[in-house]
Design a protein around this motif. Structure first.
Motif, PDB file in Angstrom:
ATOM      1  N   HIS A   1       0.830  -1.201   0.000  1.00  0.00           N
ATOM      2  CA  HIS A   1       0.000   0.000   0.000  1.00  0.00           C
ATOM      3  C   HIS A   1       0.867   1.255   0.000  1.00  0.00           C
ATOM      4  N   GLN A   2       1.950   1.242   0.773  1.00  0.00           N
ATOM      5  CA  GLN A   2       2.840   2.401   0.834  1.00  0.00           C
ATOM      6  C   GLN A   2       3.518   2.638  -0.518  1.00  0.00           C
ATOM      7  N   ALA A   3       4.002   1.577  -1.150  1.00  0.00           N
ATOM      8  CA  ALA A   3       4.654   1.712  -2.450  1.00  0.00           C
ATOM      9  C   ALA A   3       3.665   2.175  -3.508  1.00  0.00           C
ATOM     10  N   THR A   4       2.430   1.707  -3.414  1.00  0.00           N
ATOM     11  CA  THR A   4       1.400   2.151  -4.352  1.00  0.00           C
ATOM     12  C   THR A   4       1.194   3.656  -4.251  1.00  0.00           C
ATOM     13  N   GLY A   5       1.090   4.152  -3.021  1.00  0.00           N
ATOM     14  CA  GLY A   5       0.921   5.590  -2.822  1.00  0.00           C
ATOM     15  C   GLY A   5       2.117   6.385  -3.314  1.00  0.00           C
ATOM     16  N   MET A   6       3.332   5.872  -3.057  1.00  0.00           N
ATOM     17  CA  MET A   6       4.539   6.562  -3.506  1.00  0.00           C
ATOM     18  C   MET A   6       4.586   6.637  -5.023  1.00  0.00           C
ATOM     19  N   LEU A   7       4.307   5.502  -5.690  1.00  0.00           N
ATOM     20  CA  LEU A   7       4.350   5.469  -7.149  1.00  0.00           C
ATOM     21  C   LEU A   7       3.269   6.366  -7.747  1.00  0.00           C
ATOM     22  N   ALA A   8       2.083   6.376  -7.142  1.00  0.00           N
ATOM     23  CA  ALA A   8       1.006   7.239  -7.631  1.00  0.00           C
ATOM     24  C   ALA A   8       1.411   8.703  -7.562  1.00  0.00           C
ATOM     25  N   ALA A   9       2.062   9.081  -6.458  1.00  0.00           N
ATOM     26  CA  ALA A   9       2.498  10.474  -6.299  1.00  0.00           C
ATOM     27  C   ALA A   9       3.611  10.813  -7.287  1.00  0.00           C
TER      28      ALA A   9
ATOM     29  N   LEU B   1       4.233   9.507 -10.267  1.00  0.00           N
ATOM     30  CA  LEU B   1       3.805   9.529 -11.663  1.00  0.00           C
ATOM     31  C   LEU B   1       2.540  10.346 -11.895  1.00  0.00           C
ATOM     32  N   GLY B   2       1.907  10.817 -10.809  1.00  0.00           N
ATOM     33  CA  GLY B   2       0.689  11.599 -10.946  1.00  0.00           C
ATOM     34  C   GLY B   2      -0.463  10.787 -11.510  1.00  0.00           C
ATOM     35  N   ILE B   3      -0.595   9.545 -11.060  1.00  0.00           N
ATOM     36  CA  ILE B   3      -1.662   8.660 -11.539  1.00  0.00           C
ATOM     37  C   ILE B   3      -2.467   8.167 -10.347  1.00  0.00           C
ATOM     38  N   PRO B   4      -3.699   7.675 -10.576  1.00  0.00           N
ATOM     39  CA  PRO B   4      -4.497   7.134  -9.473  1.00  0.00           C
ATOM     40  C   PRO B   4      -3.820   5.921  -8.843  1.00  0.00           C
ATOM     41  N   CYS B   5      -4.148   5.676  -7.588  1.00  0.00           N
ATOM     42  CA  CYS B   5      -3.549   4.540  -6.876  1.00  0.00           C
ATOM     43  C   CYS B   5      -3.872   3.213  -7.553  1.00  0.00           C
ATOM     44  N   GLY B   6      -5.067   3.107  -8.128  1.00  0.00           N
ATOM     45  CA  GLY B   6      -5.428   1.865  -8.808  1.00  0.00           C
ATOM     46  C   GLY B   6      -4.485   1.554  -9.956  1.00  0.00           C
ATOM     47  N   GLN B   7      -4.136   2.573 -10.744  1.00  0.00           N
ATOM     48  CA  GLN B   7      -3.201   2.374 -11.844  1.00  0.00           C
ATOM     49  C   GLN B   7      -1.797   2.061 -11.329  1.00  0.00           C
ATOM     50  N   ALA B   8      -1.413   2.719 -10.239  1.00  0.00           N
ATOM     51  CA  ALA B   8      -0.095   2.459  -9.663  1.00  0.00           C
ATOM     52  C   ALA B   8       0.018   1.014  -9.193  1.00  0.00           C
ATOM     53  N   LEU B   9      -1.043   0.500  -8.575  1.00  0.00           N
ATOM     54  CA  LEU B   9      -1.032  -0.888  -8.111  1.00  0.00           C
ATOM     55  C   LEU B   9      -0.937  -1.854  -9.285  1.00  0.00           C
TER      56      LEU B   9
ATOM     57  N   ARG C   1       0.583  -1.303 -12.049  1.00  0.00           N
ATOM     58  CA  ARG C   1       1.975  -1.282 -12.521  1.00  0.00           C
ATOM     59  C   ARG C   1       2.876  -2.112 -11.613  1.00  0.00           C
ATOM     60  N   LEU C   2       2.656  -2.024 -10.313  1.00  0.00           N
ATOM     61  CA  LEU C   2       3.432  -2.847  -9.392  1.00  0.00           C
ATOM     62  C   LEU C   2       3.182  -4.325  -9.648  1.00  0.00           C
ATOM     63  N   ARG C   3       1.902  -4.682  -9.811  1.00  0.00           N
ATOM     64  CA  ARG C   3       1.559  -6.082 -10.066  1.00  0.00           C
ATOM     65  C   ARG C   3       2.182  -6.566 -11.365  1.00  0.00           C
ATOM     66  N   ALA C   4       2.097  -5.733 -12.412  1.00  0.00           N
ATOM     67  CA  ALA C   4       2.630  -6.137 -13.713  1.00  0.00           C
ATOM     68  C   ALA C   4       4.136  -6.358 -13.637  1.00  0.00           C
ATOM     69  N   HIS C   5       4.827  -5.501 -12.895  1.00  0.00           N
ATOM     70  CA  HIS C   5       6.281  -5.664 -12.774  1.00  0.00           C
ATOM     71  C   HIS C   5       6.613  -6.929 -11.978  1.00  0.00           C
ATOM     72  N   ALA C   6       5.877  -7.173 -10.892  1.00  0.00           N
ATOM     73  CA  ALA C   6       6.100  -8.387 -10.112  1.00  0.00           C
ATOM     74  C   ALA C   6       5.841  -9.624 -10.953  1.00  0.00           C
ATOM     75  N   PHE C   7       4.780  -9.583 -11.766  1.00  0.00           N
ATOM     76  CA  PHE C   7       4.448 -10.719 -12.623  1.00  0.00           C
ATOM     77  C   PHE C   7       5.541 -10.939 -13.660  1.00  0.00           C
ATOM     78  N   GLY C   8       5.990  -9.831 -14.290  1.00  0.00           N
ATOM     79  CA  GLY C   8       7.006  -9.954 -15.323  1.00  0.00           C
ATOM     80  C   GLY C   8       8.342 -10.445 -14.793  1.00  0.00           C
ATOM     81  N   GLU C   9       8.660 -10.069 -13.569  1.00  0.00           N
ATOM     82  CA  GLU C   9       9.926 -10.481 -12.967  1.00  0.00           C
ATOM     83  C   GLU C   9       9.810 -11.785 -12.186  1.00  0.00           C
ATOM     84  N   ASP C  10       8.572 -12.300 -12.074  1.00  0.00           N
ATOM     85  CA  ASP C  10       8.308 -13.523 -11.297  1.00  0.00           C
ATOM     86  C   ASP C  10       8.835 -13.386  -9.874  1.00  0.00           C
ATOM     87  N   LYS C  11       8.482 -12.246  -9.240  1.00  0.00           N
ATOM     88  CA  LYS C  11       8.895 -11.976  -7.876  1.00  0.00           C
ATOM     89  C   LYS C  11       7.675 -11.688  -7.011  1.00  0.00           C
TER      90      LYS C  11
END
Length: 236
Positions: free
Chosen positions: A182-190, A192-200, A202-212
């Motif tokens: 949740h904290q990283a989502t808020g940081m990324l949203a701030a 990039l100037g995007i809603p928290c939903g979009q930030a989350l 992006r985090l999920r997509a990166h985790a999925f792509g990196e298999d982490k």
């Protein structure tokens, strides 16, 4: 008939009058229910499902995997109030949770059982159990699990209303497993100037792509070891 040990736990949880609340022995519950692990997730006010207590070798990885995919039996049970029983994960098609069930099996989990925590129409979370071998729960174990979920729903109301979440009933010390997400989502949203939903997403997509694990990606963002730009590209 309720297992005697489970009945004793339920009485202790429901009638505890000492300071705080009676301890929540998830490992003992798992043994009584014939499961290899249990995870308790709370989602008050229709917020994100947050893992607050867990036991078992694969529980945290199972819940993190569902967070990465943004879907799964725990999340559906928590948000839709639906009892979900997957006694053999391999027997279910991927139409409902594309790509997830194969990843669940890769973890070594072959049966998942999600019991929603609800009071009337109010959804409060989910109690999710798993086994490393396929097979249904017995009728007695199912009844015990439903009774436990009902009792935990009552306690979840107290958790949601507690003034100090770190000392609230049902919440593990030192805190919530996905708090860093949740904290990283808020940081990324701030950033990039995007809603928290979009930030989350992006985090999920990166985790999925990196298999982490999602939590690992969140920690890298919070520690300024990972930067995701406007295009979704990652920079160390």
């Amino acid at each position: 008939m309720t297992h005697p040990v489970m009945a004793a736990y339920l009485r202790a949880l429901s009638s505890h009058t000492g300071p705080g609340t009676a301890p929540l022995p998830l490992a003992a519950f798992a043994r009584v229910l014939g499961l290899d692990g249990l995870g308790l997730l709370l989602s008050p006010s229709d917020g994100p499902a947050e893992l607050v207590q867990s036991c078992g070798e694969h529980t945290v990885a199972l819940e993190d995997l569902q967070q990465v995919h943004g879907q799964g039996p725990s999340l559906d049970a928590a948000h839709q109030g639906t009892l979900l029983l997957l006694p053999d994960v391999s027997a279910f098609t991927g139409e409902r949770w594309p790509g997830l069930l194969a990843a669940v099996q890769d973890l070594g989990v072959h049966a998942v059982f999600a019991f929603p925590l609800r009071i009337g129409v109010i959804g409060l979370g989910v109690l999710t159990g798993h086994r490393v071998r396929p097979g249904p729960m017995s009728s007695d174990a199912l009844a015990d699990a439903v009774g436990l979920a009902d009792t935990l729903a009552q306690l979840a109301i107290a958790t949601a209303a507690h003034a100090d979440p770190a000392r609230a009933p049902l919440v593990d010390d030192p805190g919530l497993h996905f708090a860093e997400v949740h904290q990283a989502t808020g940081m990324l949203a701030a950033q990039l100037g995007i809603p928290c939903g979009q930030a989350l997403v992006r985090l999920r997509a990166h985790a999925f792509g990196e298999d982490k694990p999602l939590v690992e990606i969140a920690r890298d963002v919070l520690g300024h070891r990972l930067y995701l730009d406007d295009n979704g590209d990652a920079h160390s």
